[in-house]
Design a protein around this motif. Structure first.
Motif, PDB file in Angstrom:
ATOM      1  N   GLY A  67      44.883  43.912  37.513  1.00 48.30           N
ATOM      2  CA  GLY A  67      43.785  42.995  37.793  1.00 48.30           C
ATOM      3  C   GLY A  67      44.073  41.595  37.286  1.00 48.30           C
ATOM      4  N   LEU A  68      44.583  41.506  36.070  1.00 52.93           N
ATOM      5  CA  LEU A  68      44.928  40.198  35.517  1.00 52.93           C
ATOM      6  C   LEU A  68      46.006  39.515  36.349  1.00 52.93           C
ATOM      7  CD1 LEU A  68      44.980  41.133  31.714  1.00 52.93           C
ATOM      8  CD2 LEU A  68      43.371  39.542  32.803  1.00 52.93           C
ATOM      9  N   ARG A  69      47.051  40.257  36.678  1.00 57.15           N
ATOM     10  CA  ARG A  69      48.138  39.659  37.460  1.00 57.15           C
ATOM     11  C   ARG A  69      47.672  39.252  38.851  1.00 57.15           C
ATOM     12  NH1 ARG A  69      54.014  41.953  37.736  1.00 57.15           N
ATOM     13  NH2 ARG A  69      54.034  40.061  39.020  1.00 57.15           N
ATOM     14  N   ALA A  70      46.839  40.069  39.470  1.00 57.41           N
ATOM     15  CA  ALA A  70      46.343  39.737  40.806  1.00 57.41           C
ATOM     16  C   ALA A  70      45.461  38.501  40.784  1.00 57.41           C
ATOM     17  CB  ALA A  70      45.573  40.919  41.394  1.00 57.41           C
ATOM     18  N   VAL A 154      36.823  35.856  36.261  1.00 62.32           N
ATOM     19  CA  VAL A 154      36.155  36.891  35.469  1.00 62.32           C
ATOM     20  C   VAL A 154      36.666  38.256  35.910  1.00 62.32           C
ATOM     21  CG1 VAL A 154      33.960  37.962  34.844  1.00 62.32           C
ATOM     22  CG2 VAL A 154      34.088  35.478  35.174  1.00 62.32           C
ATOM     23  N   LEU A 155      37.214  39.000  34.943  1.00 68.37           N
ATOM     24  CA  LEU A 155      37.642  40.379  35.190  1.00 68.37           C
ATOM     25  C   LEU A 155      36.775  41.293  34.341  1.00 68.37           C
ATOM     26  CD1 LEU A 155      39.632  42.487  36.383  1.00 68.37           C
ATOM     27  CD2 LEU A 155      41.095  42.080  34.384  1.00 68.37           C
ATOM     28  N   GLU A 156      35.983  42.152  34.967  1.00 64.15           N
ATOM     29  CA  GLU A 156      35.120  43.078  34.245  1.00 64.15           C
ATOM     30  C   GLU A 156      35.908  44.317  33.817  1.00 64.15           C
ATOM     31  OE1 GLU A 156      31.111  43.734  36.165  1.00 64.15           O
ATOM     32  OE2 GLU A 156      32.145  42.686  37.811  1.00 64.15           O
ATOM     33  N   ASP A 157      35.778  44.684  32.548  1.00 64.75           N
ATOM     34  CA  ASP A 157      36.312  45.953  32.071  1.00 64.75           C
ATOM     35  C   ASP A 157      35.176  46.971  32.164  1.00 64.75           C
ATOM     36  OD1 ASP A 157      37.183  48.173  30.660  1.00 64.75           O
ATOM     37  OD2 ASP A 157      38.116  47.020  29.041  1.00 64.75           O
ATOM     38  N   CYS A 158      35.271  47.836  33.169  1.00 66.50           N
ATOM     39  CA  CYS A 158      34.212  48.817  33.452  1.00 66.50           C
ATOM     40  C   CYS A 158      34.625  50.234  33.078  1.00 66.50           C
ATOM     41  CB  CYS A 158      33.859  48.778  34.940  1.00 66.50           C
ATOM     42  SG  CYS A 158      33.287  47.180  35.533  1.00 66.50           S
ATOM     43  N   ALA A 177      37.065  40.410  39.889  1.00 64.97           N
ATOM     44  CA  ALA A 177      37.660  41.740  40.036  1.00 64.97           C
ATOM     45  C   ALA A 177      37.150  42.575  38.872  1.00 64.97           C
ATOM     46  CB  ALA A 177      39.188  41.676  40.038  1.00 64.97           C
ATOM     47  N   ALA A 178      37.350  43.883  38.951  1.00 64.83           N
ATOM     48  CA  ALA A 178      36.905  44.776  37.882  1.00 64.83           C
ATOM     49  C   ALA A 178      37.856  45.950  37.771  1.00 64.83           C
ATOM     50  CB  ALA A 178      35.483  45.272  38.136  1.00 64.83           C
ATOM     51  N   ALA A 179      38.026  46.433  36.539  1.00 62.11           N
ATOM     52  CA  ALA A 179      38.940  47.543  36.267  1.00 62.11           C
ATOM     53  C   ALA A 179      38.160  48.751  35.765  1.00 62.11           C
ATOM     54  CB  ALA A 179      39.976  47.122  35.228  1.00 62.11           C
ATOM     55  N   PHE A 180      38.522  49.926  36.273  1.00 63.15           N
ATOM     56  CA  PHE A 180      37.900  51.187  35.887  1.00 63.15           C
ATOM     57  C   PHE A 180      38.956  52.156  35.377  1.00 63.15           C
ATOM     58  CE2 PHE A 180      34.883  49.434  38.859  1.00 63.15           C
ATOM     59  CZ  PHE A 180      33.632  49.859  38.409  1.00 63.15           C
ATOM     60  N   SER A 181      38.540  53.011  34.449  1.00 58.83           N
ATOM     61  CA  SER A 181      39.367  54.130  33.997  1.00 58.83           C
ATOM     62  C   SER A 181      38.705  55.429  34.432  1.00 58.83           C
ATOM     63  CB  SER A 181      39.494  54.116  32.470  1.00 58.83           C
ATOM     64  OG  SER A 181      40.059  55.334  32.002  1.00 58.83           O
ATOM     65  N   PHE A 182      39.522  56.406  34.802  1.00 61.54           N
ATOM     66  CA  PHE A 182      39.018  57.743  35.121  1.00 61.54           C
ATOM     67  C   PHE A 182      39.587  58.777  34.155  1.00 61.54           C
ATOM     68  CE2 PHE A 182      39.331  55.556  39.369  1.00 61.54           C
ATOM     69  CZ  PHE A 182      37.976  55.242  39.441  1.00 61.54           C
ATOM     70  N   TYR A 183      39.869  58.339  32.933  1.00 58.89           N
ATOM     71  CA  TYR A 183      40.299  59.271  31.894  1.00 58.89           C
ATOM     72  C   TYR A 183      39.273  60.406  31.816  1.00 58.89           C
ATOM     73  CZ  TYR A 183      42.079  60.844  27.361  1.00 58.89           C
ATOM     74  OH  TYR A 183      42.625  61.600  26.343  1.00 58.89           O
ATOM     75  N   PRO A 184      39.696  61.637  31.490  1.00 63.37           N
ATOM     76  CA  PRO A 184      38.794  62.787  31.603  1.00 63.37           C
ATOM     77  C   PRO A 184      37.448  62.664  30.899  1.00 63.37           C
ATOM     78  CG  PRO A 184      41.030  63.551  31.312  1.00 63.37           C
ATOM     79  CD  PRO A 184      41.080  62.059  31.163  1.00 63.37           C
ATOM     80  N   THR A 185      37.369  61.878  29.820  1.00 65.62           N
ATOM     81  CA  THR A 185      36.095  61.775  29.100  1.00 65.62           C
ATOM     82  C   THR A 185      35.096  60.830  29.756  1.00 65.62           C
ATOM     83  OG1 THR A 185      36.893  59.964  27.710  1.00 65.62           O
ATOM     84  CG2 THR A 185      37.218  62.216  26.895  1.00 65.62           C
ATOM     85  N   LYS A 186      35.525  60.050  30.739  1.00 65.37           N
ATOM     86  CA  LYS A 186      34.664  59.000  31.288  1.00 65.37           C
ATOM     87  C   LYS A 186      33.473  59.591  32.043  1.00 65.37           C
ATOM     88  CE  LYS A 186      37.538  55.884  29.788  1.00 65.37           C
ATOM     89  NZ  LYS A 186      37.227  55.118  28.570  1.00 65.37           N
ATOM     90  N   SER A 199      37.614  44.658  44.026  1.00 58.54           N
ATOM     91  CA  SER A 199      37.394  43.234  44.265  1.00 58.54           C
ATOM     92  C   SER A 199      36.777  43.045  45.640  1.00 58.54           C
ATOM     93  CB  SER A 199      38.720  42.464  44.180  1.00 58.54           C
ATOM     94  OG  SER A 199      38.543  41.100  44.508  1.00 58.54           O
ATOM     95  N   ASP A 200      36.120  41.914  45.825  1.00 59.39           N
ATOM     96  CA  ASP A 200      35.627  41.528  47.143  1.00 59.39           C
ATOM     97  C   ASP A 200      36.605  40.617  47.868  1.00 59.39           C
ATOM     98  OD1 ASP A 200      33.186  42.764  47.803  1.00 59.39           O
ATOM     99  OD2 ASP A 200      32.088  41.505  46.389  1.00 59.39           O
ATOM    100  N   ASP A 201      37.627  40.154  47.184  1.00 54.93           N
ATOM    101  CA  ASP A 201      38.557  39.162  47.717  1.00 54.93           C
ATOM    102  C   ASP A 201      39.736  39.872  48.396  1.00 54.93           C
ATOM    103  OD1 ASP A 201      40.488  37.183  48.135  1.00 54.93           O
ATOM    104  OD2 ASP A 201      39.928  36.083  46.320  1.00 54.93           O
TER     105      ASP A 201
END
Length: 369
Positions: A67-70, A154-158, A177-186, A199-201
């Motif tokens: 996300g940051l690089r993009a 703005v990059l949201e850590d979700c 843009a926003a970043a999500f994790s799907f680690y098992p505890t989430k 992202s919408d872009d």
């Protein structure tokens, strides 16, 4: 309450047939990498979050990195975030060569104190990275106004906020843009690692797709810009597709558990979570405070209740980030809160009986301290 403190085994028993069918579906499809399941999950998760694009990646940390690089963040750029977060938030900033800059947190919600951001902006600032911590959102309107005023992204850590809302807007739909994790505890967890960046872009989406696949576009071995091998696994994507249809149910159950905790601990020495104005909390973790936290946690072990701390060591106090030059007193609220917070059991498969036992023992132990 030890092995299934975060609910994996009870959830698996309940959903086992569907999870195994998801695995069989993928193995029988003949498409094991970036196939139908990944494409379908990306479309469905984007729709759930009210955004145009979703790119599945291998974990939540790389969801932030890509996300940051993009968004064009790289060496020497400053990224404003918080120290009260999981270390991967900051590790991702470091991974792209950028410099994390910390602001303190609100003493009631433990979220980014947006009022401190303007003083942290310098000519090198390029990105604001709010962390929607514990299951509720940062105050995004003033943060976005600052970003617009100073030409920042703005990059949201979700990672902890699947399904959370802020004044009606769902987490992940409010930034560039926003970043999500799907680690098992989430709240929405896979059965292994997984992540996504949304992202919408369309330009950001295109860069993300190249970055997760070595930097290639359509033709194998033709690298347009150096990227990563960061693909969401096809099996995890199919499992996530199935679980996405149950996500609102998971959230409803978490909120019911949170309500019972709040009622049980009202007027006691246990400080329960405060809901920020306009927020719909999803309670990824149920973080409370007590001035004698360590004694309380230790005493509860005798009752086979083992509690976690989210997080015992703020990032700016950890040895691996000493080069950033922060002292504990530089972020006084963050450092103070870290000595008192801990998490009570919170997962959708927690039974009423299990919760009642936790409440009973916590009240008993706290009452004797």
């Amino acid at each position: 309450m030890t092995q299934h403190v975060w609910g994996y085994l009870p959830e698996y028993e309940k959903e086992r047939a569907d999870i195994l069918d998801a695995v069989d579906t993928v193995f029988g499809s003949g498409q094991l990498v970036l196939g139908k399941s990944v494409r379908s999950f990306e479309e469905e998760f984007a729709a759930y979050n009210g955004v145009a694009h979703c790119v599945g990646v291998d974990n939540g940390t790389n969801a932030i990195v890509l996300g940051l690089r993009a968004l064009g963040i790289g060496p020497g750029d400053e990224v404003i975030t918080v120290s009260n977060t999981a270390a991967p938030t900051v590790i991702a900033i470091n991974a792209v060569g950028a410099v994390p800059v910390f602001v303190d947190i609100d003493p009631d919600t433990y979220l980014m104190d947006v009022g401190q951001v303007v003083a942290a902006i310098t000519p090198r600032t390029r990105c604001l990275l709010p962390v929607h911590l514990y299951g509720q959102c940062v105050d995004m309107a003033p943060l976005k106004a600052l970003a617009a005023e100073h030409g920042l992204v703005v990059l949201e850590d979700c990672a902890q906020a699947h399904g959370a809302r802020h004044h009606g807007r769902i987490a992940g739909s409010m930034g560039d843009a926003a970043a999500f994790s799907f680690y098992p505890t989430k709240v929405l967890g896979a059965y292994g690692d997984g992540g996504a960046t949304v992202s919408d872009d369309p330009a950001v989406d295109a860069r993300l797709r190249r970055l997760r696949f070595y930097g290639m576009e359509d033709r194998y071995y033709v690298v347009e810009t150096p990227g990563y091998n960061s693909r969401l696994d096809e099996v995890q994507a199919e499992i996530l597709r199935r679980k996405l249809t149950r996500l609102d149910g998971y959230i409803e159950r978490r909120r019911a558990i949170a309500a019972r905790y709040a009622e049980a601990f009202a007027g006691t020495g246990i400080v329960t979570p405060k809901l920020a104005p306009g927020n719909d909390h999803v309670y990824y973790v149920y973080v409370v405070r007590h001035p004698r936290r360590d004694e309380l946690i230790e005493a509860l072990k005798a009752h086979d209740i083992h509690l976690n701390i989210s997080y015992p060591w703020p990032v700016h106090e950890q040895e691996g980030f000493a080069h950033l030059g922060y002292a504990p007193d530089d972020l006084p609220v963050t450092s103070r809160v870290a000595k008192e917070i801990f998490s009570l059991p919170m997962y959708a498969s927690l039974s009423d009986a299990e919760q009642e036992r936790v409440i009973e023992k916590v009240l008993d132990v706290a009452g004797r301290l």
